[in-house]
Design an enzyme around this catalytic site. Structure first.
Site, PDB file in Angstrom:
ATOM      1  N   PHE A   1      -9.862   9.146   7.354  1.00  0.00           N
ATOM      2  CA  PHE A   1      -9.701   9.495   5.950  1.00  0.00           C
ATOM      3  C   PHE A   1     -10.834   8.840   5.164  1.00  0.00           C
ATOM      4  O   PHE A   1     -11.665   8.127   5.723  1.00  0.00           O
ATOM      5  CB  PHE A   1      -8.340   9.036   5.420  1.00  0.00           C
ATOM      6  N   GLY A   2     -10.885   9.108   3.882  1.00  0.00           N
ATOM      7  CA  GLY A   2     -11.903   8.484   3.043  1.00  0.00           C
ATOM      8  C   GLY A   2     -13.315   8.873   3.452  1.00  0.00           C
ATOM      9  O   GLY A   2     -13.626  10.055   3.648  1.00  0.00           O
TER      10      GLY A   2
ATOM     11  N   SER B   1       0.842  -1.196   0.000  1.00  0.00           N
ATOM     12  CA  SER B   1       0.000   0.000   0.000  1.00  0.00           C
ATOM     13  C   SER B   1       0.874   1.243   0.000  1.00  0.00           C
ATOM     14  O   SER B   1       1.949   1.256   0.605  1.00  0.00           O
ATOM     15  CB  SER B   1      -0.919   0.018   1.223  1.00  0.00           C
ATOM     16  N   ASN B   2       0.400   2.268  -0.689  1.00  0.00           N
ATOM     17  CA  ASN B   2       1.043   3.579  -0.635  1.00  0.00           C
ATOM     18  C   ASN B   2       0.084   4.638  -0.105  1.00  0.00           C
ATOM     19  O   ASN B   2       0.358   5.831  -0.190  1.00  0.00           O
ATOM     20  CB  ASN B   2       1.549   3.987  -2.031  1.00  0.00           C
TER      21      ASN B   2
ATOM     22  N   ASP C   1      -7.569  -4.796   0.393  1.00  0.00           N
ATOM     23  CA  ASP C   1      -8.450  -4.031  -0.469  1.00  0.00           C
ATOM     24  C   ASP C   1      -9.678  -3.750   0.374  1.00  0.00           C
ATOM     25  O   ASP C   1     -10.240  -4.660   1.002  1.00  0.00           O
ATOM     26  CB  ASP C   1      -8.820  -4.785  -1.742  1.00  0.00           C
ATOM     27  N   SER C   2     -10.042  -2.505   0.437  1.00  0.00           N
ATOM     28  CA  SER C   2     -11.133  -2.123   1.326  1.00  0.00           C
ATOM     29  C   SER C   2     -11.956  -1.019   0.705  1.00  0.00           C
ATOM     30  O   SER C   2     -11.518  -0.335  -0.227  1.00  0.00           O
ATOM     31  CB  SER C   2     -10.581  -1.678   2.689  1.00  0.00           C
TER      32      SER C   2
ATOM     33  N   ASP D   1     -14.779   8.209   6.243  1.00  0.00           N
ATOM     34  CA  ASP D   1     -14.943   8.245   7.698  1.00  0.00           C
ATOM     35  C   ASP D   1     -15.888   9.352   8.191  1.00  0.00           C
ATOM     36  O   ASP D   1     -16.684   9.109   9.103  1.00  0.00           O
ATOM     37  CB  ASP D   1     -13.582   8.386   8.390  1.00  0.00           C
TER      38      ASP D   1
END
Length: 207
Positions: free
Chosen positions: A162-163, A14-15, A77-78, A165
């Site tokens: 993040f995302g 992941s980055n 993967d989420s 949330d």
């Protein structure tokens, strides 16, 4: 010889800085006898995620990182699944609005897509699939999945995380994921649940 040199090294495929921070906390708590290296430190670019499910994409990313590094790899993967949207944005969560990783745009698009369902409660579910491969061609990847149920708000609340949330509301806590203390989140989140399941399965792996 340092402890780090003795420990086995694994690549984290992941980055995403938000994920890296959460994973680092989870790995630290797990006390795994390994040294976890983010793939960016090894100059590994993101894999092409052309699978049709969280499981497929996690396997693609793990094999990609393992092949280039020559090391065992863990990948996730989420994303967020919303049943009234046929479980979209799903595997396209990070690029729902078009540009990869634009959280504000993704949240705005999600609110727009759900506009006709408000003010009714809209159910949502964060999903995380973790995959561990011993090598790039591992025929038996270790797979773990975690799910976190909540509701999707029509406006952002909270500054953490993040995302999605700020839109993901947990009724029993009366808070969004973005309003949670990181230690609590790392105990109850989809990523934490997947990690706990993965750790149970890794007990049968020889380090």
């Amino acid at each position: 010889m340092s402890v780090e040199e003795v420990m086995q090294k694994w690549v984290l495929a992941s980055n995403n800085q938000g994920k890296l921070t959460e994973f680092q906390n989870l790995f630290d708590k797990a006390n795994l006898p390994v040294c976890i290296i983010p793939q960016g430190q090894l100059g590994i670019d993101d894999a092409v995620e052309d699978g049709l499910s969280f499981v497929e994409n996690a396997i693609i990313k793990a094999r990609h990182a393992s092949k280039i590094s020559g090391l065992p790899a863990i990948a996730d993967d989420s994303g967020l699944c919303v049943p009234v949207l046929n479980n979209m944005p799903g595997i396209y969560s990070a690029r729902f609005a078009g540009k990869h990783g634009d959280d504000k745009a993704n949240n705005a698009k999600l609110i727009q897509e759900l506009e006709c369902f408000y003010p009714n409660s809209v159910k949502g579910e964060f999903v995380c699939v973790l995959v561990f491969v011993r090598h790039a061609n591992d025929p038996l990847p270790v797979i773990a999945q975690g799910c976190w149920q909540g509701e999707i708000l029509n406006q952002e609340m909270g500054e953490n995380g993040f995302g999605y949330d700020p839109l993901f509301f947990i009724p029993e806590l009366n808070k969004t994921s973005a309003q949670l203390d990181k230690n609590l989140k790392n105990t109850i989140s989809h990523r934490a649940k997947a990690m706990n399941e993965l750790l149970k399965k890794l007990q049968f792996i020889d380090f």
